[in-house]
Design a protein around this motif. Structure first.
Motif, PDB file in Angstrom:
ATOM      1  N   VAL A 151       0.507   5.523  -7.091  1.00  0.00           N
ATOM      2  CA  VAL A 151       1.535   4.345  -7.692  1.00  0.00           C
ATOM      3  C   VAL A 151       2.582   5.383  -8.395  1.00  0.00           C
ATOM      4  N   MET A 152       2.464   6.628  -9.591  1.00  0.00           N
ATOM      5  CA  MET A 152       3.492   6.821  -9.778  1.00  0.00           C
ATOM      6  C   MET A 152       3.972   7.866  -8.749  1.00  0.00           C
ATOM      7  N   PHE A 153       3.456   8.171  -7.576  1.00  0.00           N
ATOM      8  CA  PHE A 153       4.268   9.256  -6.571  1.00  0.00           C
ATOM      9  C   PHE A 153       4.899   8.259  -5.662  1.00  0.00           C
ATOM     10  N   LEU A 154       4.595   7.048  -6.124  1.00  0.00           N
ATOM     11  CA  LEU A 154       5.356   6.032  -5.179  1.00  0.00           C
ATOM     12  C   LEU A 154       4.765   5.976  -3.316  1.00  0.00           C
ATOM     13  N   ASP A 155       3.494   6.069  -3.292  1.00  0.00           N
ATOM     14  CA  ASP A 155       2.683   6.631  -1.867  1.00  0.00           C
ATOM     15  C   ASP A 155       2.088   4.505  -2.387  1.00  0.00           C
ATOM     16  N   ALA A 156       2.206   4.342  -3.191  1.00  0.00           N
ATOM     17  CA  ALA A 156       1.755   3.328  -3.161  1.00  0.00           C
ATOM     18  C   ALA A 156       2.248   1.857  -4.302  1.00  0.00           C
ATOM     19  N   ILE A 205       8.920   0.511  11.975  1.00  0.00           N
ATOM     20  CA  ILE A 205       9.600   1.829  11.691  1.00  0.00           C
ATOM     21  C   ILE A 205       9.368   1.527   9.495  1.00  0.00           C
ATOM     22  N   ASN A 206       8.559   2.081   8.859  1.00  0.00           N
ATOM     23  CA  ASN A 206       9.032   2.060   7.460  1.00  0.00           C
ATOM     24  C   ASN A 206       8.140   3.477   6.725  1.00  0.00           C
ATOM     25  N   PHE A 207       8.242   2.921   5.803  1.00  0.00           N
ATOM     26  CA  PHE A 207       7.796   4.599   4.833  1.00  0.00           C
ATOM     27  C   PHE A 207       6.482   3.787   4.478  1.00  0.00           C
ATOM     28  N   PRO A 208       5.358   4.277   4.242  1.00  0.00           N
ATOM     29  CA  PRO A 208       4.354   4.282   4.444  1.00  0.00           C
ATOM     30  C   PRO A 208       3.712   4.005   2.665  1.00  0.00           C
ATOM     31  N   ASN A 209       2.443   2.895   2.939  1.00  0.00           N
ATOM     32  CA  ASN A 209       2.231   2.346   1.513  1.00  0.00           C
ATOM     33  C   ASN A 209       1.196   2.433   1.941  1.00  0.00           C
TER      34      ASN A 209
END
Length: 406
Positions: A151-156, A205-209
């Motif tokens: 979450v802190m790295f904006l991966d989630a 086509i989107n950013f990964p979450n």
């Protein structure tokens, strides 16, 4: 998200969009409060909308149109970003301008990180006293903190904390948008619109979450078009003292579209009324900024920014109150997010009766008003101090915008 939205005709400096037009620079005009006021309205609507049990959310924009406050906020973020950063590039140079943008992105990230920590800690502590449904926080965070670093790295992106990451991405990309705008507004809109169209044709086509296999709820590759439209509208309005040209037939078309949108979206059954939708159009996809939503928000914005009547309303007591919130949108947004969290917890644990409805809304709006008032007084003091220092150039404060979990 603080902004300065006073409008004046742009400088005729070399390289600026629209540079080289004939005519002497017009005298400086009075401050135009319409953008700040509209952003303030969007902020308060988002505050209300994100408390599902709040009866006031029956009266917000999402009940009378395809778009809601999130679209307005992102559009105005692009509009104000040109005022705060685009014109600043011409004045201080590309390198210094980039530094200002990156510092603003870092500040946005700090606010995002604080909200993540406060939200996670609050919900986990609240569960020690009262039961809280797991949907208040993503299950991966509700049952452990092993994924917290993601979450802190904006991966989630947790579902209620996903608007500032969108804005960080959009603002970080603004220097590229600026360079394109210097070359051609038409080229900028064509490239940005083409990317938006591609995402609508292929939403995968989107950013990964990590928390959602579908990716970011607000797909930045689609929403960048709305941000870019706002920036380009800022340039066009700046050539006309802050107003877009009032074209009669276009205003009529926008009004007709918004009426249709209101009939299609209004919750007839919720109010115990017969369904009067002429077409029963399915809800357009928000994640990819579906065309119906895009046209809706652009129609609202055009009617406001081309209307002298709207300028008059913004100059009135109500408009100035809304502008007070809009001028400090990052702080108001962050405070509203935290208040939303506690309001949802209170309603979930103790019910949503009328006494609690009144208490939560009165307390919430009072806190936001008090915060906006304190911040605005500080802003005025800083401007007075800066004006008193000889040789110090006044520059507009940085801008950011909005949106958030749905």
């Amino acid at each position: 998200m603080t902004s300065s939205v006073s409008q004046r005709p742009p400088s005729r400096s070399r390289g600026a969009p629209g540079a080289g037009q004939a005519g002497a620079a017009a005298p400086r005009r009075a401050r135009d409060h319409r953008v700040d006021a509209l952003r303030g309205v969007a902020l308060l609507m988002m505050f209300v909308d994100h408390i599902p049990q709040n009866v006031l959310n029956r009266f917000t924009l999402r009940n009378v149109g395809f778009a809601d406050a999130a679209e307005i906020f992102v559009l105005l973020a692009g509009y104000a970003s040109w005022l705060a950063y685009g014109r600043n590039f011409d004045r201080v140079g590309l390198r210094a301008g980039l530094g200002r943008v990156w510092r603003r992105c870092a500040r946005l990230y700090v606010f995002q990180a604080v909200m993540v920590v406060v939200t996670t800690a609050t919900i986990r502590a609240w569960r020690s006293f009262w039961p809280v449904p797991v949907d208040f926080l993503e299950p991966e965070l509700a049952h452990g903190l092993s994924a917290f670093w993601r979450v802190m790295f904006l991966d989630a992106l947790p579902s209620n904390l996903n608007i500032l990451p969108l804005y960080i991405v959009l603002l970080a990309a603004f220097p590229l948008v600026y360079l394109l705008m210097r070359r051609s507004l038409v080229l900028t809109l064509a490239l940005s619109g083409g990317l938006w169209l591609l995402i609508n044709l292929d939403p995968t086509i989107n950013f990964p979450n990590w928390l959602d296999p579908d990716g970011w709820y607000f797909d930045p590759l689609a929403w960048q078009f709305l941000f870019t439209l706002g920036a380009c509208a800022s340039v066009l309005a700046g050539r006309r003292g802050g107003s877009l040209p009032a074209v009669g037939w276009l205003r009529g078309l926008c009004g007709a579209y918004l009426v249709l949108s209101a009939f299609e979206v209004f919750p007839w059954s919720l109010w115990g009324l017969p369904d009067l939708r002429p077409f029963a159009i399915p809800a357009p996809d928000k994640s990819v900024l579906a065309p119906l939503r895009l046209v809706d928000v652009m129609a609202i914005f055009y009617l406001v920014q081309s209307s002298h009547g709207a300028r008059g309303v913004a100059e009135g007591r109500f408009g100035r109150l809304m502008a007070l919130f809009g001028r400090h949108s990052l702080e108001i947004f962050a405070a509203g997010t935290v208040i939303d969290l506690y309001a949802r917890l209170v309603f979930t644990s103790f019910g949503s009766g009328w006494m609690l409805q009144v208490a939560v809304n009165v307390i919430g709006f009072s806190i936001l008003w008090g915060l906006a008032t304190v911040l605005d007084r500080r802003r005025v003091r800083q401007k007075m101090q800066a004006a008193a220092e000889p040789g110090r150039e006044m520059t507009p404060p940085p801008v950011s915008g909005l949106k958030r979990a749905h």
